[in-house]
Write a protein that holds these residues in place. Structure first.
Motif, short mmCIF file in Angstrom:
data_model
loop_
_atom_site.label_atom_id
_atom_site.label_comp_id
_atom_site.label_asym_id
_atom_site.label_seq_id
_atom_site.Cartn_x
_atom_site.Cartn_y
_atom_site.Cartn_z
N LEU A 422 4.11 -7.72 5.72
CA LEU A 422 2.73 -7.41 6.10
C LEU A 422 2.08 -6.54 5.02
O LEU A 422 0.95 -6.80 4.59
CB LEU A 422 2.73 -6.69 7.45
CG LEU A 422 1.36 -6.55 8.10
CD1 LEU A 422 0.83 -7.92 8.51
CD2 LEU A 422 1.44 -5.63 9.32
N ASN A 423 2.80 -5.50 4.58
CA ASN A 423 2.27 -4.63 3.52
C ASN A 423 1.92 -5.43 2.27
O ASN A 423 0.89 -5.21 1.65
CB ASN A 423 3.30 -3.56 3.14
CG ASN A 423 3.31 -2.41 4.14
OD1 ASN A 423 2.32 -2.17 4.82
ND2 ASN A 423 4.45 -1.73 4.24
N LEU A 424 2.81 -6.37 1.91
CA LEU A 424 2.59 -7.15 0.68
C LEU A 424 1.40 -8.09 0.85
O LEU A 424 0.59 -8.26 -0.07
CB LEU A 424 3.85 -7.94 0.32
CG LEU A 424 5.08 -7.08 -0.02
CD1 LEU A 424 6.29 -7.96 -0.31
CD2 LEU A 424 4.76 -6.20 -1.23
N VAL A 426 -1.14 -7.69 2.88
CA VAL A 426 -2.38 -6.90 2.92
C VAL A 426 -2.77 -6.49 1.49
O VAL A 426 -3.93 -6.58 1.10
CB VAL A 426 -2.21 -5.67 3.83
CG1 VAL A 426 -3.37 -4.71 3.66
CG2 VAL A 426 -2.10 -6.11 5.28
N ASN A 427 -1.80 -6.09 0.69
CA ASN A 427 -2.09 -5.76 -0.72
C ASN A 427 -2.70 -6.96 -1.43
O ASN A 427 -3.65 -6.83 -2.20
CB ASN A 427 -0.81 -5.36 -1.45
CG ASN A 427 -0.42 -3.93 -1.17
OD1 ASN A 427 -1.17 -3.19 -0.55
ND2 ASN A 427 0.77 -3.55 -1.62
N ALA A 428 -2.10 -8.13 -1.20
CA ALA A 428 -2.59 -9.36 -1.86
C ALA A 428 -4.03 -9.63 -1.42
O ALA A 428 -4.88 -9.95 -2.25
CB ALA A 428 -1.67 -10.52 -1.51
N THR A 488 -5.09 2.94 -5.53
CA THR A 488 -6.32 2.84 -6.31
C THR A 488 -7.48 2.53 -5.36
O THR A 488 -8.58 2.23 -5.80
CB THR A 488 -6.21 1.71 -7.34
OG1 THR A 488 -5.93 0.50 -6.64
CG2 THR A 488 -5.14 1.98 -8.36
N LYS A 489 -7.15 2.57 -4.07
CA LYS A 489 -8.19 2.21 -3.09
C LYS A 489 -9.02 3.43 -2.71
O LYS A 489 -8.58 4.57 -2.89
CB LYS A 489 -7.51 1.56 -1.88
CG LYS A 489 -6.85 0.25 -2.30
CD LYS A 489 -6.00 -0.39 -1.25
CE LYS A 489 -5.26 -1.58 -1.90
NZ LYS A 489 -4.23 -2.14 -1.04
N GLU A 490 -10.20 3.15 -2.18
CA GLU A 490 -11.09 4.24 -1.78
C GLU A 490 -10.42 5.11 -0.73
O GLU A 490 -9.60 4.61 0.03
CB GLU A 490 -12.36 3.67 -1.14
CG GLU A 490 -13.27 2.92 -2.04
CD GLU A 490 -14.29 2.15 -1.20
OE1 GLU A 490 -14.75 2.69 -0.18
OE2 GLU A 490 -14.58 1.01 -1.57
N LEU A 497 1.23 4.03 0.68
CA LEU A 497 2.62 4.02 1.16
C LEU A 497 3.18 2.61 1.33
O LEU A 497 4.36 2.45 1.60
CB LEU A 497 2.71 4.76 2.50
CG LEU A 497 2.62 6.28 2.40
CD1 LEU A 497 2.59 6.91 3.79
CD2 LEU A 497 3.79 6.83 1.61
N GLY A 498 2.30 1.60 1.19
CA GLY A 498 2.75 0.22 1.46
C GLY A 498 3.93 -0.20 0.58
O GLY A 498 5.00 -0.55 1.08
N LEU A 499 3.73 -0.12 -0.73
CA LEU A 499 4.80 -0.55 -1.63
C LEU A 499 5.98 0.42 -1.60
O LEU A 499 7.12 0.01 -1.81
CB LEU A 499 4.27 -0.69 -3.06
CG LEU A 499 3.39 -1.93 -3.30
CD1 LEU A 499 2.84 -1.92 -4.72
CD2 LEU A 499 4.21 -3.19 -3.07
#
Ligand SMILES: Nc1ncnc2c1ncn2[C@@H]1O[C@H](COP(=O)(O)OP(=O)(O)OP(=O)(O)O)[C@@H](O)[C@H]1O
Ligand SMILES: [Mg+2]
Length: 675
Positions: A422-424, A426-428, A488-490, A497-499
């Motif tokens: 899920l984290n990956l 969402v990052n994508a 790097t997100k706002e 913490l995702g990765l």
């Protein structure tokens, strides 16, 4: 003139080696003629060979005795004139009772005195006649001419010898040059043309000797991009050398990095550079690999250190959140639905759950997540997720799932894998604001050696790849992507913490993760999960959340060192209808177990102070009461091996902070299991 007298008897002195020639030699003849000229018994021809005097011809004396006449010769050499010392001479230094002597210097062609011809007598004389003096000088000139002839003859010999030595040296040089395994090239200093090359150089550059010799060095050298920045060559001269690294070209056009060591020589009478060329492709590749491996090692050491730091804090937060959530759930029961109180409690519960999610990610990163590893059919799990993701990810993004054939089962915690994927994903999605494609794929991989990958142990892995066609990452972002809280997100959009979670999960599970990213072209995250030993996959088992859950009337022993957590669990279980006994540590629990109370199940914390861990307690408990059901609760594991991997261990672990619904479901499940 009288004949020379017979020599007086004198003790014989040892004859030094290489003693001067006497009769038979030109200088010996000159000495003899000089003695005759004056009808004197003794004469000698000597040359000054500092620091000694060298007698080259004698008459009436042994050569080794003649050294005593040094004083006479020295005077002649110093003054370069004929010494007419014909009177009575009582100087004590004169040997053999000499009372008369006459000396003529031997002159070199340029007028320097080289030695002398000396005639001596034991009888005093009154004078020397002009003709005698002239004749003696003529003899001295003769002696000089002979010396000169000898010197020239010696020169010729020396020359012949030097030539032979030169030829020998050149042959050795040729041999060393031709047979040298290092490529060597000789080039002219001014024209930069190749004058000679050895076999190794011809092989390196791929030319025949005919084609190579005469070539300009520019044909085998690739000019550097910034030729002006190149330091100039040193001026050619004896002993001058230099070292360079340059790009060189073979005849085929292929280039290679070359290490050049050049020394100034004279070749065929012309100034030249003798260069030794080494192809350093392998060396440079090895250096680059080493640098890369070092960077990776530093990176994993850094993550390890941050992990230690975060792990401890997250553990404490977990217990706090368990208390908050538990109390909220208890309070919610007493509030009428739709009341203001119920709404406020719902807000608190959501905040606490968000807190629990973050803590859980932190624990994952710190590899302190209490994992419940199962044999998991990763394709089935992803298939189920994919349907869900495709609906929620947004219409402008295409999601594809490419399951690998005959995928091995993986030994992992399925709930954690879901979170990681899920984290990956969402990052994508976030990396593709204008749309694109996310592809999740799986396949089996075997890693033979850990070369260049300090984290990757050799072995079999189930590889899950999440690829996107998004913005990609710069080298700087890539270097820090796994750092916790790096985003790097706002503000408010990403916690960073995702990765970190994905990294910790992979490492704690015994796998590893790697990112490949090209700015502007997209990103691939490769998640290597350990292959499970057995082939029978089990269905993933996500716990129920947020429901009251099934209850019962059995008797449960709760072992928990944190009093607040203990109170919450007790309240939940009583609320579900169970009979509850509590213990604050392992020793208290053993006391109760040895007593008469009925106990159907023991719920024990995993990590407890005071001697016994949850696992040790359960071993002893089973000895006292065989067949006792045991459920572990933990928010924290010291390492991935606790609890031990096994078929059923996943089912026996409840991860903190847990909701009442999960607690109820797990307990019921264990109590209802056969046997
Ligand atoms: N697929 C990707 N493409 C481009 N950049 C990425 C991708 N995945 C991660 N990144 C970069 O790595 C950073 C860290 O990612 P990470 O998932 O750890 O945190 P986050 O997404 O910023 O926040 P969180 O996941 O906690 O909500 C991101 O902010 C982003 O800059
Ligand atoms: Mg993220």
């Amino acid at each position: 003139m009288t004949e020379p007298e017979a020599e007086p008897a004198r003790p014989a002195l040892p004859r030094p080696p290489g003693a001067a020639a006497t009769s038979g030699s030109v200088h010996g003849d000159i000495a003899m003629l000089a003695a005759r000229l004056f009808a004197a018994p003794m004469s000698l021809v000597a040359i000054a060979a500092p620091p000694r005097l060298q007698v080259v011809g004698v008459c009436g004396l042994a050569a080794d005795e003649a050294g005593c006449a040094e004083v006479l010769v020295e005077t002649a050499v110093r003054d370069a004139t004929v010494v007419w010392d014909a009177g009575v001479d009582d100087r004590p230094v004169l040997p053999w009772g000499v009372r008369f002597h006459v000396t003529a210097p031997i002159l070199s062609p340029d007028g320097r005195a080289l030695g002398a011809v000396c005639v001596m007598d034991r009888t005093p004389r009154l004078g020397v006649s002009e003709p005698q003096a002239g004749a003696l000088q003529a003899l001295a000139r003769l002696a000089g001419a002979e010396l000169e002839r000898q010197r020239q003859a010696a020169d010729v010999t020396a020359h012949v010898q030097t030539e032979a030595q030169l030829r020998e040296r050149e042959a050795s040089f040729r041999y060393l040059f031709d047979q040298n395994p290092n490529p060597m090239v000789v080039c002219a200093v001014r024209s930069f043309r190749v004058l000679a090359a050895n076999e190794a150089a011809l092989r390196l550059y791929g030319y025949t000797r005919e084609a190579f010799v005469g070539l300009s060095v520019d044909n085998i050298r690739v000019p550097p991009p910034d030729a002006a920045a190149r330091p100039p060559l040193p001026a050619h001269g004896p002993g001058v050398s230099f070292v360079r690294v340059a790009t060189h070209r073979r005849r085929s056009g292929a280039t290679f990095p070359a290490d050049i060591r050049a020394s100034a020589i004279v070749f065929g009478g012309r100034p030249a550079w003798l260069t030794v060329v080494r192809d350093i492709t392998d060396q440079q590749r090895a250096q680059a690999q080493l640098a890369e491996a070092e960077a990776k090692l530093r990176q994993s050491q850094k993550l390890e250190a941050i992990g230690h730091l975060t792990g401890g804090i997250a553990h404490d937060f977990n217990n706090l959140l368990t208390v908050i959530l538990g109390n909220v759930e208890l309070l919610q029961e007493s509030q009428p639905p739709d009341s203001a109180g119920a709404e406020l409690l719902a807000v608190v519960a959501r905040a606490a759950e968000r807190g629990a999610d973050l803590t859980s990610q932190l624990l994952s990163f710190a590899r302190r997540q209490a994992l419940a590893p199962h044999q998991v059919d990763v394709n089935a799990l992803l298939h189920k997720m994919h349907a869900l993701l495709a609906r929620s990810i947004g219409e402008h993004i295409v999601t594809a799932f490419a399951p690998g054939a005959d995928l091995w089962p993986a030994l992992i915690d399925p709930a954690q894998l879901e979170t990681a994927v899920l984290n990956l994903v969402v990052n994508a999605r976030d990396a593709m604001p204008d749309g694109g494609t996310i592809t999740v794929s799986t396949r089996n991989v075997s890693i033979d050696s850990a070369a260049g990958q300090p984290d990757a142990a050799p072995g079999d892995y189930v590889l899950v790849t999440v690829a996107d066609t998004g913005t990609g990452m710069t080298a700087d972002v890539l270097g820090r992507a796994f750092d916790p809280f790096f985003t790097t997100k706002e503000p408010g959009k990403g916690s960073g913490l995702g990765l970190s979670m994905v990294y910790g999960f992979a490492r704690q599970s015994g796998g590893h993760v790697r990112i490949e990213s090209v700015p502007g072209a997209g990103t691939r995250v490769l998640l290597h999960l350990p292959r499970a030993a057995h082939e029978k996959p089990q269905a993933p088992d996500p716990g129920e959340r947020g429901t009251r859950g099934p209850g019962g009337h059995e008797s449960i022993l709760v072992v928990e060192d944190d009093a607040r957590v203990r109170a919450i669990v007790e309240a939940h279980l009583r609320g579900l209808g169970y009979h509850v006994l509590v213990a604050g540590n392992g020793i208290e629990a053993l006391d109760i177990l040895m007593g008469p109370a009925r106990i159907d199940l023991m719920l024990s914390d995993m990590v407890m102070p005071g001697g016994l861990t949850g696992l040790q307690l359960s071993e002893q408990a089973l000895r006292i009461r065989p067949g006792l059901r045991v459920l572990f609760a933990s928010g924290y594991s010291q390492d991935a091996l606790e609890p031990p991997h096994g078929q059923d261990d996943g089912k026996r672990l409840l991860r903190k902070p847990y909701r009442r619904g999960e607690l109820a479901a797990r307990i019921r499940e264990l109590l209802d299991a056969p046997g």
